[in-house]
Motif scaffolding. Structure first.
Motif, PDB file in Angstrom:
ATOM      1  N   ARG A 145     -24.543  98.785 -40.096  1.00  0.00           N
ATOM      2  CA  ARG A 145     -24.546  98.706 -38.621  1.00  0.00           C
ATOM      3  C   ARG A 145     -25.341 100.013 -38.451  1.00  0.00           C
ATOM      4  O   ARG A 145     -26.375 100.177 -37.384  1.00  0.00           O
ATOM      5  N   GLU A 146     -25.071 101.149 -38.793  1.00  0.00           N
ATOM      6  CA  GLU A 146     -25.751 102.453 -38.523  1.00  0.00           C
ATOM      7  C   GLU A 146     -27.306 102.206 -39.187  1.00  0.00           C
ATOM      8  O   GLU A 146     -28.164 102.869 -38.268  1.00  0.00           O
ATOM      9  N   ARG A 147     -27.662 102.026 -40.271  1.00  0.00           N
ATOM     10  CA  ARG A 147     -28.452 101.568 -40.654  1.00  0.00           C
ATOM     11  C   ARG A 147     -29.866 100.667 -39.640  1.00  0.00           C
ATOM     12  O   ARG A 147     -30.972 101.106 -39.618  1.00  0.00           O
ATOM     13  N   LEU A 148     -28.995  99.798 -39.186  1.00  0.00           N
ATOM     14  CA  LEU A 148     -29.745  98.770 -38.364  1.00  0.00           C
ATOM     15  C   LEU A 148     -30.155  99.424 -37.170  1.00  0.00           C
ATOM     16  O   LEU A 148     -31.250  99.330 -36.505  1.00  0.00           O
ATOM     17  N   LEU A 149     -29.236 100.513 -36.443  1.00  0.00           N
ATOM     18  CA  LEU A 149     -29.524 101.081 -35.209  1.00  0.00           C
ATOM     19  C   LEU A 149     -30.555 102.027 -35.487  1.00  0.00           C
ATOM     20  O   LEU A 149     -31.595 102.089 -34.642  1.00  0.00           O
ATOM     21  N   LYS A 150     -30.511 102.750 -36.652  1.00  0.00           N
ATOM     22  CA  LYS A 150     -31.850 103.873 -36.857  1.00  0.00           C
ATOM     23  C   LYS A 150     -33.216 102.927 -37.007  1.00  0.00           C
ATOM     24  O   LYS A 150     -34.213 103.317 -36.451  1.00  0.00           O
ATOM     25  N   LEU A 151     -32.993 101.652 -37.656  1.00  0.00           N
ATOM     26  CA  LEU A 151     -34.236 101.088 -37.947  1.00  0.00           C
ATOM     27  C   LEU A 151     -34.565 100.601 -36.403  1.00  0.00           C
ATOM     28  O   LEU A 151     -35.917 100.596 -36.277  1.00  0.00           O
ATOM     29  N   ILE A 152     -33.783 100.197 -35.479  1.00  0.00           N
ATOM     30  CA  ILE A 152     -34.337  99.698 -34.197  1.00  0.00           C
ATOM     31  C   ILE A 152     -34.942 100.790 -33.505  1.00  0.00           C
ATOM     32  O   ILE A 152     -36.090 100.641 -32.826  1.00  0.00           O
ATOM     33  N   VAL A 153     -34.444 101.863 -33.536  1.00  0.00           N
ATOM     34  CA  VAL A 153     -35.037 103.049 -32.835  1.00  0.00           C
ATOM     35  C   VAL A 153     -36.342 103.655 -33.422  1.00  0.00           C
ATOM     36  O   VAL A 153     -37.219 103.913 -32.507  1.00  0.00           O
TER      37      VAL A 153
END
Length: 221
Positions: A145-153
């Motif tokens: 989940r954290e990796r996905l959030l960083k990717l989106i940003v």
């Protein structure tokens, strides 16, 4: 052939003319794999449009990890450019486009002949090193989940490419960018929609609340 990319605005007319006379614009189609190591030993590519993933895959498990997702303004292969050795990354075209193909020997020559050009190449290499370092750290230290959030940003802030590189990607391809599988990305995106952070439809992700996203990021960064 006119060569126009923001990252190369500072080069002089002499180098621009050499690039335009030595280069050839080549097209690539979806699902092709045109940038194999035999080709990159001879040629250097500057992407003008399209979307290409470069990845590694385990032949035993079939698991894939995307290392680079490239589009307009990206260059390949800087590893071969600098050390002259084969670089065996797999590649697949996700969106048809065009690239400027240059003799790699000429690109090496220009790096020394034109200091501004050498600076552009080396800064790009540094950005790639930082990307791979961050990818390795994220895969080790952050959950999916954290990796996905960083990717989106990162993609919301991708002004240099002028586009969100996640646009048009399936959840399966997004999963390969963060080292997981499609159903995990499906679950996270559904949760982020329910939390009012994202709007998501077929092959499209848009930010709904920057404030809520920032609250999430503050917990992990």
């Amino acid at each position: 052939m006119k060569f126009q990319l923001d990252s190369f605005n500072r080069i002089g007319e002499g180098l621009r003319e050499e690039i335009e006379s030595s280069g050839k614009v080549v097209k690539f189609s979806r699902s092709e794999s045109p940038f194999d190591y035999d080709e990159t030993l001879k040629h250097f590519f500057i992407f003008l449009s399209g979307k290409i993933k470069f990845f590694q895959m385990s032949l035993e498990s079939g698991k894939e990890q995307t290392v680079y997702l490239m589009g307009r303004g990206d260059m390949y292969d800087t590893v071969v450019l600098l050390d002259g050795k084969p670089h065996e990354l797999m590649n697949e075209v996700l969106e048809a486009g065009e690239a400027l193909r240059l003799p790699i020997s000429k690109v090496r020559e220009w790096m020394y002949k034109y200091p501004i050009f050498g600076e552009i190449i080396l800064k790009y290499v540094a950005a790639q090193v930082r990307h791979v370092e961050e990818l390795a750290t994220d895969l080790t230290l952050l959950d999916t989940r954290e990796r996905l959030l960083k990717l989106i940003v990162r993609n919301l802030e991708s002004g240099e490419k002028g586009r969100n590189m996640l646009e048009g990607l399936s959840h399966a391809e997004i999963a390969k960018l963060i080292g997981t599988v499609r159903h995990v990305v499906d679950r996270h995106i559904k949760q982020l929609k329910e939390e009012g952070i994202l709007e998501a439809g077929r092959r499209k992700i848009a930010l709904k609340s920057m404030e809520k996203l920032q609250e999430q990021l503050d917990q992990i960064l």
